[in-house]
Design a protein around this motif. Structure first.
Motif, PDB file in Angstrom:
ATOM      1  N   PHE A  16      -7.283  51.048 -15.451  1.00 29.32           N
ATOM      2  CA  PHE A  16      -6.393  51.695 -16.082  1.00 29.32           C
ATOM      3  C   PHE A  16      -5.703  51.472 -15.509  1.00 29.32           C
ATOM      4  O   PHE A  16      -5.147  51.657 -13.994  1.00 29.32           O
ATOM      5  CB  PHE A  16      -6.840  52.880 -16.776  1.00 29.32           C
ATOM      6  CG  PHE A  16      -5.140  53.410 -17.838  1.00 29.32           C
ATOM      7  CD1 PHE A  16      -5.345  53.011 -18.894  1.00 29.32           C
ATOM      8  CD2 PHE A  16      -4.775  53.998 -17.105  1.00 29.32           C
ATOM      9  CE1 PHE A  16      -4.224  52.930 -19.644  1.00 29.32           C
ATOM     10  CE2 PHE A  16      -3.536  54.842 -17.718  1.00 29.32           C
ATOM     11  CZ  PHE A  16      -3.342  54.099 -19.165  1.00 29.32           C
TER      12      PHE A  16
ATOM     13  N   LYS B  48       1.320  53.752 -18.402  1.00 26.08           N
ATOM     14  CA  LYS B  48       0.673  54.772 -19.312  1.00 26.08           C
ATOM     15  C   LYS B  48       1.710  54.939 -19.782  1.00 26.08           C
ATOM     16  O   LYS B  48       2.899  55.710 -19.475  1.00 26.08           O
ATOM     17  CB  LYS B  48       0.798  55.888 -18.415  1.00 26.08           C
ATOM     18  CG  LYS B  48      -0.431  56.789 -18.155  1.00 26.08           C
ATOM     19  CD  LYS B  48      -0.719  58.091 -16.877  1.00 26.08           C
ATOM     20  CE  LYS B  48      -1.232  59.177 -17.895  1.00 26.08           C
ATOM     21  NZ  LYS B  48      -1.734  60.382 -15.946  1.00 26.08           N
TER      22      LYS B  48
ATOM     23  N   TYR C  37     -11.339  55.274 -16.678  1.00 22.95           N
ATOM     24  CA  TYR C  37     -10.232  54.280 -16.007  1.00 22.95           C
ATOM     25  C   TYR C  37      -9.939  54.629 -14.746  1.00 22.95           C
ATOM     26  O   TYR C  37      -8.945  53.519 -14.528  1.00 22.95           O
ATOM     27  CB  TYR C  37      -9.403  56.314 -15.810  1.00 22.95           C
ATOM     28  CG  TYR C  37      -8.836  57.343 -17.126  1.00 22.95           C
ATOM     29  CD1 TYR C  37      -7.608  56.801 -17.720  1.00 22.95           C
ATOM     30  CD2 TYR C  37      -9.563  58.178 -17.928  1.00 22.95           C
ATOM     31  CE1 TYR C  37      -7.217  56.538 -18.106  1.00 22.95           C
ATOM     32  CE2 TYR C  37      -9.280  58.282 -19.254  1.00 22.95           C
ATOM     33  CZ  TYR C  37      -7.719  57.972 -19.260  1.00 22.95           C
ATOM     34  OH  TYR C  37      -6.895  58.139 -20.294  1.00 22.95           O
TER      35      TYR C  37
ATOM     36  N   LEU D  54      -7.433  53.741 -23.575  1.00 25.25           N
ATOM     37  CA  LEU D  54      -9.200  52.914 -22.817  1.00 25.25           C
ATOM     38  C   LEU D  54      -9.096  51.790 -24.238  1.00 25.25           C
ATOM     39  O   LEU D  54      -9.478  52.248 -25.643  1.00 25.25           O
ATOM     40  CB  LEU D  54      -9.794  53.873 -22.938  1.00 25.25           C
ATOM     41  CG  LEU D  54      -9.661  54.409 -21.326  1.00 25.25           C
ATOM     42  CD1 LEU D  54     -10.765  55.509 -20.475  1.00 25.25           C
ATOM     43  CD2 LEU D  54      -8.814  54.176 -19.882  1.00 25.25           C
TER      44      LEU D  54
ATOM     45  N   TRP E 267      -7.788  59.350 -24.011  1.00 29.75           N
ATOM     46  CA  TRP E 267      -7.891  58.575 -23.588  1.00 29.75           C
ATOM     47  C   TRP E 267      -8.576  57.437 -25.000  1.00 29.75           C
ATOM     48  O   TRP E 267      -8.587  56.623 -24.207  1.00 29.75           O
ATOM     49  CB  TRP E 267      -8.962  58.846 -22.719  1.00 29.75           C
ATOM     50  CG  TRP E 267      -9.932  59.621 -23.444  1.00 29.75           C
ATOM     51  CD1 TRP E 267     -10.126  61.440 -23.815  1.00 29.75           C
ATOM     52  CD2 TRP E 267     -10.877  58.844 -24.744  1.00 29.75           C
ATOM     53  NE1 TRP E 267     -11.037  61.348 -25.085  1.00 29.75           N
ATOM     54  CE2 TRP E 267     -11.533  60.813 -25.600  1.00 29.75           C
ATOM     55  CE3 TRP E 267     -11.556  58.351 -24.924  1.00 29.75           C
ATOM     56  CZ2 TRP E 267     -12.729  59.994 -25.685  1.00 29.75           C
ATOM     57  CZ3 TRP E 267     -12.642  58.165 -25.685  1.00 29.75           C
ATOM     58  CH2 TRP E 267     -13.763  59.389 -26.417  1.00 29.75           C
TER      59      TRP E 267
END
Length: 257
Positions: A204, A209, A201, A218, A214
């Protein structure tokens, strides 16, 4: 009423658990340089050992938690004395000072991953995350072979120094006993999954978001996703750490080509 109870508890703790200032000499052996950590069960100092003139870490157990700390002290010091691995700090000695139990251990030069990720904003690509993860797996494999589970695999307890990975804080270790072994090992595996997710993360983009899981947020190699699902018990969990290491090595090879 709850707040009053909490306040009294904290005041008692402050009186009983003296924190030593820089330059204070512990047991005529260790000169305090600074406080490294102040946890529920102990206070950790960076010290200089006068005899050798080397840096070391000294942990002071809290008097206010004497009942719990008696067993924790024995367990942590025995585990550190028993383990012998270049990525685990070595116990120097146990001692008592001002009616409080202490122990000293090897100082690891470097940064813990919590500081690296959140204070220094270090970023790990997927392959870098997997390489670090593989290094941690090898340490965990060693302690499991010795019949011990770490019990507290978190980013503050993993350090990087000179491009090497280290595992610290063995205060919550458990011996792998018959009947409990599988669950205890799976707890370590779950923590390993959390650890890997933290690293992944780091790259990220938080601006994009959307509160997705996840698996959606991801963009990972299929093999990395599969490893995480097994560690986090979304899919059938791993039976042994050898398979986790093998799968991780294969994905690293795939991403390197």
């Amino acid at each position: 009423m709850e707040f009053l109870h909490w306040t009294i508890k904290k005041l008692c703790q402050a009186v009983m658990d003296k924190t030593y200032s820089p330059n204070h000499l512990l047991a005529d052996k260790y000169k305090v340089e600074k406080v490294l950590g102040d946890g529920n069960y102990g206070i950790v100092y960076l010290c200089k050992e006068l005899k050798s003139n080397r840096k070391c870490v000294v942990k002071q157990m809290r008097k206010s938690k004497k009942k719990e700390n008696e067993q924790l002290y024995i367990q942590e010091t025995n585990v550190l004395r028993f383990l012998n691995h270049p990525s685990i700090p070595k116990l120097i000695e146990t001692f008592t000072y001002e009616k409080t139990k202490f122990f000293s251990m090897q100082f690891i030069e470097g940064d813990n991953l919590d500081d690296l990720l959140f204070s220094k904003e270090k970023r790990f690509t997927e392959i870098e995350a997997l390489l670090s993860f593989k290094g941690l797996l090898e340490i965990i494999s060693y302690i499991h072979e010795k019949g011990i589970a770490h019990g507290d695999i978190r980013i503050p307890n993993v350090m990087i120094g000179d491009d090497k990975l280290y595992l610290i804080d063995f205060g919550l270790t458990q011996y792998l006993q018959s009947g409990m072994e599988k669950n205890t090992v799976q707890d370590d595996y779950y923590d390993l999954g959390d650890f890997l997710l933290f690293l992944l993360y780091s790259t990220f983009d938080t601006k994009s978001k959307k509160n997705q899981p996840w698996t959606e947020e991801l963009n990972l190699h299929t093999g990395t996703t599969n490893i995480l699902k097994k560690l986090l018990q979304i899919d059938k969990p791993y039976d042994n750490i050898t398979d986790i290491i093998k799968d991780t090595h294969q994905i690293i090879e795939d991403l390197s080509n």
